[in-house]
Design a protein around this motif. Structure first.
Motif, short mmCIF file in Angstrom:
data_model
loop_
_atom_site.label_atom_id
_atom_site.label_comp_id
_atom_site.label_asym_id
_atom_site.label_seq_id
_atom_site.Cartn_x
_atom_site.Cartn_y
_atom_site.Cartn_z
N ARG A 39 11.54 31.56 16.67
CA ARG A 39 10.16 30.59 17.23
C ARG A 39 9.99 29.27 16.64
O ARG A 39 9.60 28.36 17.14
N PHE A 42 12.50 26.73 16.41
CA PHE A 42 12.72 26.16 17.90
C PHE A 42 11.44 25.06 17.99
O PHE A 42 11.52 24.08 18.68
N LEU A 43 10.24 25.52 17.57
CA LEU A 43 9.15 24.56 17.61
C LEU A 43 9.46 23.28 16.65
O LEU A 43 9.14 22.23 17.22
N SER A 46 12.06 21.05 18.80
CA SER A 46 11.43 20.47 19.81
C SER A 46 10.56 19.17 19.45
O SER A 46 10.13 18.54 20.19
N ILE A 49 13.57 16.39 17.97
CA ILE A 49 14.40 15.72 19.45
C ILE A 49 13.80 14.45 19.74
O ILE A 49 14.49 13.51 19.82
N PHE A 74 19.58 15.49 20.18
CA PHE A 74 19.55 16.58 21.52
C PHE A 74 20.81 17.54 21.28
O PHE A 74 20.72 18.59 21.30
N CYS A 77 20.83 19.49 17.97
CA CYS A 77 19.88 20.61 18.08
C CYS A 77 20.16 21.74 19.11
O CYS A 77 19.93 22.91 18.75
N SER A 78 20.48 21.49 20.47
CA SER A 78 20.79 22.47 21.53
C SER A 78 22.16 22.98 21.20
O SER A 78 21.95 24.19 21.52
N TYR A 81 21.50 25.81 18.57
CA TYR A 81 20.37 26.76 19.17
C TYR A 81 20.77 28.22 19.08
O TYR A 81 20.34 29.30 18.48
#
Length: 96
Positions: A39, A42-43, A46, A49, A74, A77-78, A81
């Motif tokens: 988490r 992912f923060l 975000s 990006i 983008f 990073c995605s 994931y």
């Protein structure tokens, strides 16, 4: 790839990419959550990006280059994931 903490099965890239908090394991059905480390990552992602949008304020680049960097960031990073996701049997909050 993330591994279910209940049954030990590795999730596929597709199951991991479309992960939502509290998603049931596709193999055993037990709810799985992203762990605290995931988490936090992912923060951070975000926040990273949208950074290329600020690129023209610091460096003289064309709009095409700025958009290309944004799209590349983008996708990178995605796409990463699923490899960064680690699962937990219980919901863990970022702070605390």
């Amino acid at each position: 790839m993330p591994t279910c903490q209940n049954c030990g099965e590795k999730w596929t890239w597709v199951h991991s990419f479309f992960f939502v908090q509290g998603k049931p394991c596709p193999y055993c059905g037990k709810k799985q959550y992203a762990d605290r480390r995931s988490r936090k990552i992912f923060l951070l992602i975000s926040i990273i990006i949208p950074m290329p949008v600020l690129l023209p304020a610091f460096v003289e680049v064309s709009m095409l280059v700025s958009c290309s960097v944004l799209i590349g960031t983008f996708l990178l990073c995605s796409g990463s994931y699923p490899w960064l996701l680690r699962l937990s049997n219980k919901e863990e909050f970022i702070w605390g």
